[in-house]
Design a protein around this motif. Structure first.
Motif, PDB file in Angstrom:
ATOM      1  N   GLN A   1       1.016  -1.288   0.083  1.00 38.28           N
ATOM      2  CA  GLN A   1      -0.012   0.017  -0.183  1.00 38.28           C
ATOM      3  C   GLN A   1       0.893   1.191  -0.012  1.00 38.28           C
ATOM      4  OE1 GLN A   1      -3.301   0.098   2.898  1.00 38.28           O
ATOM      5  NE2 GLN A   1      -3.701  -2.244   2.328  1.00 38.28           N
TER       6      GLN A   1
ATOM      7  N   GLN B   1      -4.559  -7.473   7.280  1.00 44.37           N
ATOM      8  CA  GLN B   1      -4.948  -6.657   6.363  1.00 44.37           C
ATOM      9  C   GLN B   1      -6.409  -5.914   7.295  1.00 44.37           C
ATOM     10  OE1 GLN B   1      -6.519  -9.835   3.838  1.00 44.37           O
ATOM     11  NE2 GLN B   1      -5.424  -8.807   2.126  1.00 44.37           N
TER      12      GLN B   1
ATOM     13  N   ASN C   1      -6.388  -1.899   7.444  1.00 45.95           N
ATOM     14  CA  ASN C   1      -7.431  -1.011   6.720  1.00 45.95           C
ATOM     15  C   ASN C   1      -8.261  -0.197   7.826  1.00 45.95           C
ATOM     16  OD1 ASN C   1      -7.174  -2.531   4.424  1.00 45.95           O
ATOM     17  ND2 ASN C   1      -8.704  -3.906   4.797  1.00 45.95           N
TER      18      ASN C   1
ATOM     19  N   SER D   1      -5.655   3.271   8.369  1.00 44.04           N
ATOM     20  CA  SER D   1      -5.176   3.724   7.326  1.00 44.04           C
ATOM     21  C   SER D   1      -6.109   4.540   6.707  1.00 44.04           C
ATOM     22  CB  SER D   1      -4.727   2.726   6.218  1.00 44.04           C
ATOM     23  OG  SER D   1      -3.810   1.926   6.408  1.00 44.04           O
TER      24      SER D   1
END
Length: 156
Positions: A33, A149, A153, A156
């Protein structure tokens, strides 16, 4: 002024199975990312049994199978970690109990079970060290993948 980096420390008993897998998986997602400049990521142990050693050969094999780089030398958690890291993730209740016991009074880190981020449950990431085969390591990898993950998520 430089933006403050977020930081995550992954912790298990010996720092040769679960926590280096979690560290490698989280680092992989952060890089994917393009967030590497925003994160400090490490792993540590609640016990000093394996200090200076590489991850378990089965953990290394599992990460190679998934093309995720892993280079870490086991280290015990130290008092400074509790103020230098924003998040300290334990893999099971024993890790959490030990982390809370080891945390100094001035600790600022948020201590959590990594598995609490697993959308599929269970919240405990079981230690595969005493397993005969590779299946336990694959299970740890899959759990860490889902948890890391979901956590990334969320923040972020």
């Amino acid at each position: 002024m430089a933006e403050k980096k977020s930081s995550a420390l992954f912790v298990c008993l010996g720092n040769i199975c679960r926590s280096p897998i979690a560290e490698a998986v989280f680092t992989h997602y952060v890089k994917e990312q393009n967030l590497s400049e925003k994160w400090i990521i490490d792993s540590a142990a609640t016990a000093d049994y394996h200090t200076g050693k590489s991850p378990d050969r089965r953990a290394i094999k599992c990460m190679k199978r998934h093309d995720i780089p892993m280079s870490h030398k086991a280290r015990p958690i130290i008092a400074e970690d509790f103020k230098n890291f924003d998040y300290i993730f334990g893999m099971d209740e024993n890790n959490i109990r030990d982390l809370k016991r080891l945390a100094p009074k001035n600790s600022t880190a948020k201590i959590e079970l990594l598995g609490d981020y697993d959308p599929e449950g269970p919240c405990i990431i079981r230690d595969p060290y005493y397993d005969d085969g590779d299946e336990g390591f694959e299970e740890v990898y899959q759990q860490c993948k889902r948890c890391c993950q979901a956590f990334l998520n969320k923040v972020s």
